[in-house]
Design an enzyme around this catalytic site. Structure first.
Site, PDB file in Angstrom:
ATOM      1  N   ARG A 276       0.900  -1.043  -0.044  1.00 23.49           N
ATOM      2  CA  ARG A 276       0.163   0.070   0.159  1.00 23.49           C
ATOM      3  C   ARG A 276       0.801   1.282   0.052  1.00 23.49           C
ATOM      4  O   ARG A 276       1.428   1.493   1.003  1.00 23.49           O
ATOM      5  CB  ARG A 276      -0.907   0.062   1.292  1.00 23.49           C
ATOM      6  CG  ARG A 276      -1.951   1.173   1.215  1.00 23.49           C
ATOM      7  CD  ARG A 276      -2.816   0.992   2.462  1.00 23.49           C
ATOM      8  NE  ARG A 276      -3.637  -0.248   2.323  1.00 23.49           N
ATOM      9  CZ  ARG A 276      -4.681  -0.435   1.744  1.00 23.49           C
ATOM     10  NH1 ARG A 276      -5.481   0.497   1.041  1.00 23.49           N
ATOM     11  NH2 ARG A 276      -5.378  -1.707   1.732  1.00 23.49           N
ATOM     12  N   ARG A 390       1.817  -4.577  -6.741  1.00 24.77           N
ATOM     13  CA  ARG A 390       1.677  -5.993  -6.140  1.00 24.77           C
ATOM     14  C   ARG A 390       1.888  -7.193  -7.128  1.00 24.77           C
ATOM     15  O   ARG A 390       2.039  -8.242  -6.612  1.00 24.77           O
ATOM     16  CB  ARG A 390       0.041  -5.979  -5.844  1.00 24.77           C
ATOM     17  CG  ARG A 390       0.072  -5.142  -4.497  1.00 24.77           C
ATOM     18  CD  ARG A 390      -1.814  -4.705  -4.073  1.00 24.77           C
ATOM     19  NE  ARG A 390      -1.708  -3.724  -2.986  1.00 24.77           N
ATOM     20  CZ  ARG A 390      -2.995  -3.587  -2.663  1.00 24.77           C
ATOM     21  NH1 ARG A 390      -4.113  -3.966  -3.056  1.00 24.77           N
ATOM     22  NH2 ARG A 390      -3.097  -2.781  -1.766  1.00 24.77           N
TER      23      ARG A 390
END
Length: 424
Positions: A276, A390
């Site tokens: 994140r 990711r």
RNA sequence: GGAGAGGUGGCUGAGUGGCUGAAGGCAACGGAUUGCUAAUCCGUCGUAGGGGUUCAGACCCUUACCGAGGGUUCAAAUCCCUCCCUCUCCGCCA
């Protein structure tokens, strides 16, 4: 944004939707304002009609040099009345808008109803999770040892939540972007766009980031401009306020952009590594379609996004979000989650949502139907294809070897100087 | 940053206070015609809101809208003010 007429006639449905989306708006107040507004408008329209007629008459009388002072006095009074009603009307409209823009979109019938992620629905999975005969490392450890990401340097530059790729890390990032764009343009027929990364508040309103996500965006000081949180914003807004021809549809775009998110309210969540971050790269798919195609095209878009992981040979699963977990503007949403051996969990790498005409109404995006010649709202949708950091995590964790090297997926080799491994 | 020009309907482009919701052209749609991958002719053709008729398709009335917001006036695309945007030239700079 929902159609006020629809809300008026389907209050029950809207109430249910608001509650299913864990939202709360004063619909009663909205409808009260709406009926007052309509009454006042009828009144002021009558007065304006009268003024238009009499003014025309005055014009003719003046030409004939007939006296018309009394009519002019009369109309001056009518003008005052009009001005007063219009002022009230303006205030009512503003108050209505303040409620209207906060009403979430109505989830599709097929969407699972639920409060939070525990109610999301498993759709399908793909691939075999790799089995290691050693303890797999997570991406932070791997990347640090390989010297392909420098977390210390990025925090020195920008604080926490930023990534500095280097060496083969930067190459991997760039390779993935090119691989994805090539796949979606050449294989899937999307048109490539490279849009501005900073857009006006009108665009942010159009796709539904404003007003709700204001706190989550980076705003440019002294300007009515924001850094985009996703390519969805500039790309969906390309034809903002335009009327397209039916033959122009469907349009499908792929765009690589960085994405900027303040992530306000998620402090302390996913703080390790780059799961994140405030800035990340993403390849985004956007489609503009006719109403009838909203759901079939979403399925296709999802499959196009999944294809990226299939070709990378990374195991993943597809989840359908429940009403409470999907975004403000969406009616249906799938997440694609890639397997992360390092954390023994799945990571969301794509979110594919359709909005029906919710965004189109906000941005005035319409098309003219060929047979009826009628103007209709376009339906919009988008999905990541995919989010980069990711995906990088998934690649290096799934392809890691005991000695710390990382094998390079077959499809990426042409994009990475035909190397076989990422190594120090 | 400085100077100038301009923002009108799907596009193009007229229009400087009343008869302009807006000429002309293009595109589109409907039709006619031609034996040919198109031309010609005729017709239709902005959007949004409100009200009404109708089972519906549809139709009727009305208001608003000529970048946005104010103002002047009986009356504004047209006059005034503020703001936004685009283009050209100059400066600066990738």
């Amino acid at each position: 944004m929902l159609d006020i007429k629809f809300i008026r006639e389907n209050l029950g449905i809207v109430k249910q939707a608001v509650s299913n989306k864990n939202s709360n708006v004063d619909l009663k107040r909205l409808l009260t304002l709406d009926s007052t507004k309509r009454a006042l408008q009828t009144e002021t329209d009558q007065l304006k009609k009268q003024r238009n007629e009499v003014s025309k008459q005055i014009g003719l009388m003046k030409k004939d040099r007939k006296p018309c002072d009394d009519l002019m006095t009369q109309m001056r009074e009518t003008g005052e009345k009009i001005k007063n009603i219009d002022r009230t009307l303006r205030e009512i409209r503003i108050e209505m808008d303040e409620i209207l823009v906060w009403i979430p979109n109505i989830p599709h019938k097929s969407a699972p109803v639920g409060k939070g992620e525990e109610h999301n629905k498993f759709v399908r999975d793909y691939g075999e999770k790799p089995s290691f005969d050693f303890e797999p490392k997570d991406h932070v450890e791997l990347a640090t040892e390989l010297e392909i990401i420098d977390f210390e340097a990025s925090s020195r530059l920008s604080g926490s939540g930023f990534i500095l790729f280097k060496n083969q890390g930067a190459l991997l990032e760039r390779a993935l972007i090119n691989f994805m764009i090539d796949l979606h343009t050449i294989e899937h027929g999307y048109t490539e766009i490279s849009p501005p990364f900073i857009v006006s508040s009108a665009c942010m309103f159009g796709t539904g980031q404003l007003p709700k996500m204001e706190e989550d965006m980076y705003k440019v000081k002294d300007e009515d401009l924001y850094l985009i949180p996703t390519a969805e914003v500039p790309v969906t807004n390309i034809f903002r306020t335009k009327i397209l021809e039916e033959d122009d549809l469907p349009k499908q775009f792929v765009a690589y952009t960085p994405c900027f998110r303040r992530e306000a309210g998620s402090y302390g969540k996913d703080t390790r590594g780059m799961t994140r971050v405030h800035q990340f790269d993403k390849v985004e798919l956007v489609k503009l379609v006719k109403e009838a195609m909203a759901y079939s095209e979403l399925e296709k878009l999802l499959i196009n996004a999944e294809r990226v992981l299939q070709l990378l040979e990374i195991p993943y699963r597809v989840i359908e979000l429940c009403t409470g977990d999907m975004s403000f503007a969406a009616t249906k949403c799938y997440d694609i989650e890639a397997w992360s051996p390092g954390t023994n969990s799945y990571l969301e790498v794509s979110s594919c949502s359709t909005f029906e005409n919710f965004q189109a109404r906000r941005m005035g995006l319409r098309y003219r139907e060929k047979s009826s010649r009628k103007v209709k709202l376009v339906n919009t949708m988008n999905g990541s294809g995919l989010a980069l950091p990711r995906t990088v995590i998934a690649v290096i964790e799934n392809y890691q070897m005991e000695d710390g090297r990382v094998r390079i997926p077959q499809v990426l080799k042409p994009y990475m100087r035909n190397l076989n491994y990422i190594q120090k």
